[in-house]
Design a protein around this motif. Sequence first.
Motif, PDB file in Angstrom:
ATOM      1  N   CYS A  16       0.842  -1.217  -0.001  1.00 48.45           N
ATOM      2  CA  CYS A  16      -0.122   0.005  -0.051  1.00 48.45           C
ATOM      3  C   CYS A  16       0.997   1.172   0.014  1.00 48.45           C
ATOM      4  CB  CYS A  16      -0.856   0.137   1.306  1.00 48.45           C
ATOM      5  SG  CYS A  16      -0.259  -0.187   2.781  1.00 48.45           S
ATOM      6  N   ALA A  17       1.822   1.192   0.969  1.00 45.17           N
ATOM      7  CA  ALA A  17       2.742   2.290   0.967  1.00 45.17           C
ATOM      8  C   ALA A  17       3.707   2.739  -0.366  1.00 45.17           C
ATOM      9  CB  ALA A  17       3.560   2.288   2.273  1.00 45.17           C
ATOM     10  N   LEU A  18       3.779   1.645  -0.949  1.00 48.13           N
ATOM     11  CA  LEU A  18       4.681   1.578  -2.270  1.00 48.13           C
ATOM     12  C   LEU A  18       3.636   2.084  -3.596  1.00 48.13           C
ATOM     13  CD1 LEU A  18       6.775  -1.531  -2.081  1.00 48.13           C
ATOM     14  CD2 LEU A  18       7.545   0.791  -1.894  1.00 48.13           C
ATOM     15  N   SER A  19       2.451   1.613  -3.548  1.00 50.93           N
ATOM     16  CA  SER A  19       1.405   2.098  -4.365  1.00 50.93           C
ATOM     17  C   SER A  19       0.918   3.360  -4.345  1.00 50.93           C
ATOM     18  CB  SER A  19       0.085   1.099  -4.116  1.00 50.93           C
ATOM     19  OG  SER A  19       0.628  -0.153  -4.729  1.00 50.93           O
ATOM     20  N   ALA A  20       0.619   3.737  -2.992  1.00 58.54           N
ATOM     21  CA  ALA A  20       0.128   5.242  -2.718  1.00 58.54           C
ATOM     22  C   ALA A  20       0.552   6.024  -1.648  1.00 58.54           C
ATOM     23  CB  ALA A  20      -1.431   5.006  -2.690  1.00 58.54           C
TER      24      ALA A  20
END
Length: 64
Positions: A16-20
């Motif tokens: 999630c942190a990598l995507s957004a």
Amino acid sequence: MHIDIDKDTCIGAGQCALSAPKVFTQDDDGFSTLLPGHEDATTDPMTREAARACPVGAITVSAD
């Protein structure tokens, strides 16, 4: 939109942190958390992608 993270399901994969990265981060234990101000409304188009990228389905994004 409303974003919910199931803390009991999250394994801290960090997708999630990598995507957004403007919406999600990881806490001191490595688990997903929302950045301040993104609890209930966000316009970041990657938010739904972050939910899809979660390998255990810990993130739910729903319309208000």
